[in-house]
Enzyme design. Sequence first.
Site, PDB file in Angstrom:
ATOM      1  N   LYS A 288       9.610   4.402  11.644  1.00 15.27           N
ATOM      2  CA  LYS A 288       9.806   3.168  11.977  1.00 15.27           C
ATOM      3  C   LYS A 288      10.268   2.279  10.827  1.00 15.27           C
ATOM      4  CE  LYS A 288       5.648   1.036  10.702  1.00 15.27           C
ATOM      5  NZ  LYS A 288       5.260   0.021   9.667  1.00 15.27           N
TER       6      LYS A 288
ATOM      7  N   LYS B 255       1.752  15.801  10.098  1.00 15.78           N
ATOM      8  CA  LYS B 255       1.710  16.685   8.939  1.00 15.78           C
ATOM      9  C   LYS B 255       0.240  17.324   8.821  1.00 15.78           C
ATOM     10  CE  LYS B 255       0.807  13.769   5.094  1.00 15.78           C
ATOM     11  NZ  LYS B 255       0.957  12.635   4.043  1.00 15.78           N
TER      12      LYS B 255
ATOM     13  N   LEU C 228      11.076  17.776  -1.060  1.00 18.68           N
ATOM     14  CA  LEU C 228      12.445  18.652  -0.722  1.00 18.68           C
ATOM     15  C   LEU C 228      12.057  19.804   0.049  1.00 18.68           C
ATOM     16  CD1 LEU C 228      14.624  18.620  -4.019  1.00 18.68           C
ATOM     17  CD2 LEU C 228      15.056  17.219  -1.967  1.00 18.68           C
TER      18      LEU C 228
ATOM     19  N   GLU D  48       0.758  -1.121  -0.016  1.00 17.12           N
ATOM     20  CA  GLU D  48      -0.173   0.094   0.015  1.00 17.12           C
ATOM     21  C   GLU D  48       1.084   1.200   0.025  1.00 17.12           C
ATOM     22  OE1 GLU D  48      -3.303   0.029  -0.065  1.00 17.12           O
ATOM     23  OE2 GLU D  48      -2.648   2.310  -0.254  1.00 17.12           O
TER      24      GLU D  48
ATOM     25  N   LEU E 168      -0.467   4.525   0.195  1.00 18.27           N
ATOM     26  CA  LEU E 168      -1.225   5.654   0.485  1.00 18.27           C
ATOM     27  C   LEU E 168      -0.482   6.474   1.405  1.00 18.27           C
ATOM     28  CD1 LEU E 168      -3.013   5.810   3.368  1.00 18.27           C
ATOM     29  CD2 LEU E 168      -4.177   4.223   2.343  1.00 18.27           C
ATOM     30  N   ARG E 169      -0.830   7.962   1.074  1.00 14.90           N
ATOM     31  CA  ARG E 169      -0.383   9.068   2.156  1.00 14.90           C
ATOM     32  C   ARG E 169      -1.612   9.525   3.039  1.00 14.90           C
ATOM     33  NH1 ARG E 169       0.361  13.096  -2.497  1.00 14.90           N
ATOM     34  NH2 ARG E 169      -1.265  11.865  -3.000  1.00 14.90           N
TER      35      ARG E 169
ATOM     36  N   CYS F  23       4.964   5.698   9.897  1.00 18.36           N
ATOM     37  CA  CYS F  23       5.538   5.028   8.726  1.00 18.36           C
ATOM     38  C   CYS F  23       7.017   5.439   8.476  1.00 18.36           C
ATOM     39  CB  CYS F  23       4.715   5.257   7.200  1.00 18.36           C
ATOM     40  SG  CYS F  23       3.114   4.821   7.500  1.00 18.36           S
TER      41      CYS F  23
ATOM     42  N   ALA G 221      12.330  21.465   3.436  1.00 21.01           N
ATOM     43  CA  ALA G 221      13.220  21.436   4.596  1.00 21.01           C
ATOM     44  C   ALA G 221      12.303  21.816   5.695  1.00 21.01           C
ATOM     45  CB  ALA G 221      14.572  22.334   4.797  1.00 21.01           C
TER      46      ALA G 221
HETATM   47  C1  UGA Z   1       4.352   7.838   3.801  1.00 18.28           C
HETATM   48  C2  UGA Z   1       4.451   7.390   2.173  1.00 18.28           C
HETATM   49  O1  UGA Z   1       4.553   8.994   1.883  1.00 18.28           O
HETATM   50  C3  UGA Z   1       3.191   6.855   1.779  1.00 18.28           C
HETATM   51  O2  UGA Z   1       3.729   6.561   0.300  1.00 18.28           O
HETATM   52  C4  UGA Z   1       3.263   5.502   2.472  1.00 18.28           C
HETATM   53  O3  UGA Z   1       2.243   4.709   1.851  1.00 18.28           O
HETATM   54  C5  UGA Z   1       3.159   5.669   3.946  1.00 18.28           C
HETATM   55  O4  UGA Z   1       4.002   6.506   4.420  1.00 18.28           O
HETATM   56  C6  UGA Z   1       3.006   4.464   4.513  1.00 18.28           C
HETATM   57  O5  UGA Z   1       4.017   3.710   4.535  1.00 18.28           O
HETATM   58  O6  UGA Z   1       2.017   3.967   4.701  1.00 18.28           O
HETATM   59  P1  UGA Z   1       2.605   9.493   5.229  1.00 18.28           P
HETATM   60  O7  UGA Z   1       3.539   8.649   6.520  1.00 18.28           O
HETATM   61  O8  UGA Z   1       1.395   9.490   5.198  1.00 18.28           O
HETATM   62  O9  UGA Z   1       3.281   8.492   3.958  1.00 18.28           O
HETATM   63  O10 UGA Z   1       3.408  10.752   5.164  1.00 18.28           O
HETATM   64  P2  UGA Z   1       4.367  11.431   4.080  1.00 18.28           P
HETATM   65  O11 UGA Z   1       3.580  12.570   3.363  1.00 18.28           O
HETATM   66  O12 UGA Z   1       5.364  10.694   3.525  1.00 18.28           O
HETATM   67  O13 UGA Z   1       5.122  12.261   4.962  1.00 18.28           O
HETATM   68  C7  UGA Z   1       6.080  11.998   6.096  1.00 18.28           C
HETATM   69  C8  UGA Z   1       6.492  13.086   6.979  1.00 18.28           C
HETATM   70  O14 UGA Z   1       7.553  13.753   6.149  1.00 18.28           O
HETATM   71  C9  UGA Z   1       6.022  14.115   7.653  1.00 18.28           C
HETATM   72  O15 UGA Z   1       5.946  14.523   8.870  1.00 18.28           O
HETATM   73  C10 UGA Z   1       6.247  15.279   6.490  1.00 18.28           C
HETATM   74  O16 UGA Z   1       5.922  16.614   7.207  1.00 18.28           O
HETATM   75  C11 UGA Z   1       7.581  15.164   6.361  1.00 18.28           C
HETATM   76  N1  UGA Z   1       8.142  15.668   4.887  1.00 18.28           N
HETATM   77  C12 UGA Z   1       7.508  15.429   3.893  1.00 18.28           C
HETATM   78  C13 UGA Z   1       8.762  16.630   5.065  1.00 18.28           C
HETATM   79  O17 UGA Z   1       9.515  16.947   6.361  1.00 18.28           O
HETATM   80  N2  UGA Z   1       9.396  17.241   3.932  1.00 18.28           N
HETATM   81  C14 UGA Z   1       8.959  17.015   2.865  1.00 18.28           C
HETATM   82  O18 UGA Z   1       9.321  17.724   1.753  1.00 18.28           O
HETATM   83  C15 UGA Z   1       7.901  15.974   2.636  1.00 18.28           C
END
Ligand code: UGA
Length: 417
Positions: free
Chosen positions: A248, A308, A235, A129, A131-132, A245, A237
């Site tokens: 861990k 987020k 990208l 999966e 999904l975000r 996700c 910062a």
């Molecule tokens: C992430 C993956 O993006 C999904 O594809 C995956 O399915 C999911 O984990 C999972 O394994 O179930 P998610 O945890 O919902 O999804 O969140 P992300 O959108 O990936 O963001 C993760 C973290 O990175 C957040 O804390 C966000 O603030 C941070 N982030 C993201 C940054 O600090 N900078 C960025 O440019 C993007």
Amino acid sequence: MAKLGHDVVAVDVDPAKIEQLAAGEAPFFEPGLPEVLGEALASGRIRFTTEMADVAGSQVHFLAVGTPQGPTGAADLRYVDAAMAALTPYVSAGEFVVGKSTVPVGTAARLGADLSAAVPGATLVWNPEFLREGFAVQDTISPDRFVYGVPEGADGERAVATLDEVYATALADGTPRLVMDLPTAELVKISANAFLATKISFINAMAEIAEVVGADVTALADAIGHDARIGRKFLNAGLGFGGGCLPKDIRAFQARADELGVGESLAFLADVDATNLRRRAHVVELAEELLGGVLAGKRVAVLGLAFKPNSDDVRDSPALDIAARLHELGATVAAYDPEAVVTARRLHPELEYAETAEEALTGADLVLVLTEWDEFRRLDPGAVASLVASPVVVDGRNCLDRDAWRAAGFTHRGMGR
Ligand code: UGA
């Protein structure tokens, strides 16, 4: 699945969750989920139960339980194993068990062998999966790709045909579908998350350099992001990654590589993790500096607690972590989040929670914006200036209009700028 036209039985061991879902109430905040749940219930194609026996007769059994971090950093597979053990007696020959959970590579082969031994003619496949959170409904109904990990031979071919029926709507719209063996499918999932985590830590490492030399990491990201080989997404910062996700998963991946004797291959993920965690420490130090070296007795407004925006998830949230550390260091933290106050309070009841951003901001000696909700981007800095005791803001997600805040009299500190 019900929206796509399938008949669905949804099972969970948590009766409270099942009761809520059956009443049409989403047990967590996710945009669009209440609507899709209501539609599904109204169609009569979904029911919620705690009785595993109710799944008997289903052709496809999705396994979607969590794999949290265990005490050593490795994934804790107890929920996967318990769900498989509970499900197996109700699976019949010719049916498919489809794994969705993020698991250490090798898990699917083990579960598949156990299933075949218990139920000859039943087949286990892995269909990770991607999904975000915040976009979960959209990502589920129209994902950017399907990955099918299947065993070799006739069973694998039948599995592909069955999953193609399950996902017929998205496939007809041209969604790519990749068929591979079980370990590759497991690796696709974890390596995608490891790559995303690495990309975020890369730009945060550039932020650290930028802070020392007086450069602007946002301009840097824009410029390198124009190179299609690099790309601008992920990208940004800031405070780094959190949630249930990415953090861990990179630890579980390292633990699995160690077990497999190839720990060196993923040694860099320890740096990815360390860089990520340094961002939180950096903001705590910056807050201390901006408050003249003394946190005790100071009032800090924390805007944002979720890991987020568009989520109420505070698992491993950088924002909540920073709020808790400032409280521990003696500051009075007034925290606000549009959706995550209830979930944050469960983990950190010691913090003071405000019902509105205005309430958190009133009398603040320092403002920290830690999750980039639209509500915070849209704040009028002039109005905020009239609420706070001292006009100083840390923009932990580089989401504010720096010039507008400075024009309103604020000292504005961004991340890597
Ligand atoms: C992430 C993956 O993006 C999904 O594809 C995956 O399915 C999911 O984990 C999972 O394994 O179930 P998610 O945890 O919902 O999804 O969140 P992300 O959108 O990936 O963001 C993760 C973290 O990175 C957040 O804390 C966000 O603030 C941070 N982030 C993201 C940054 O600090 N900078 C960025 O440019 C993007």
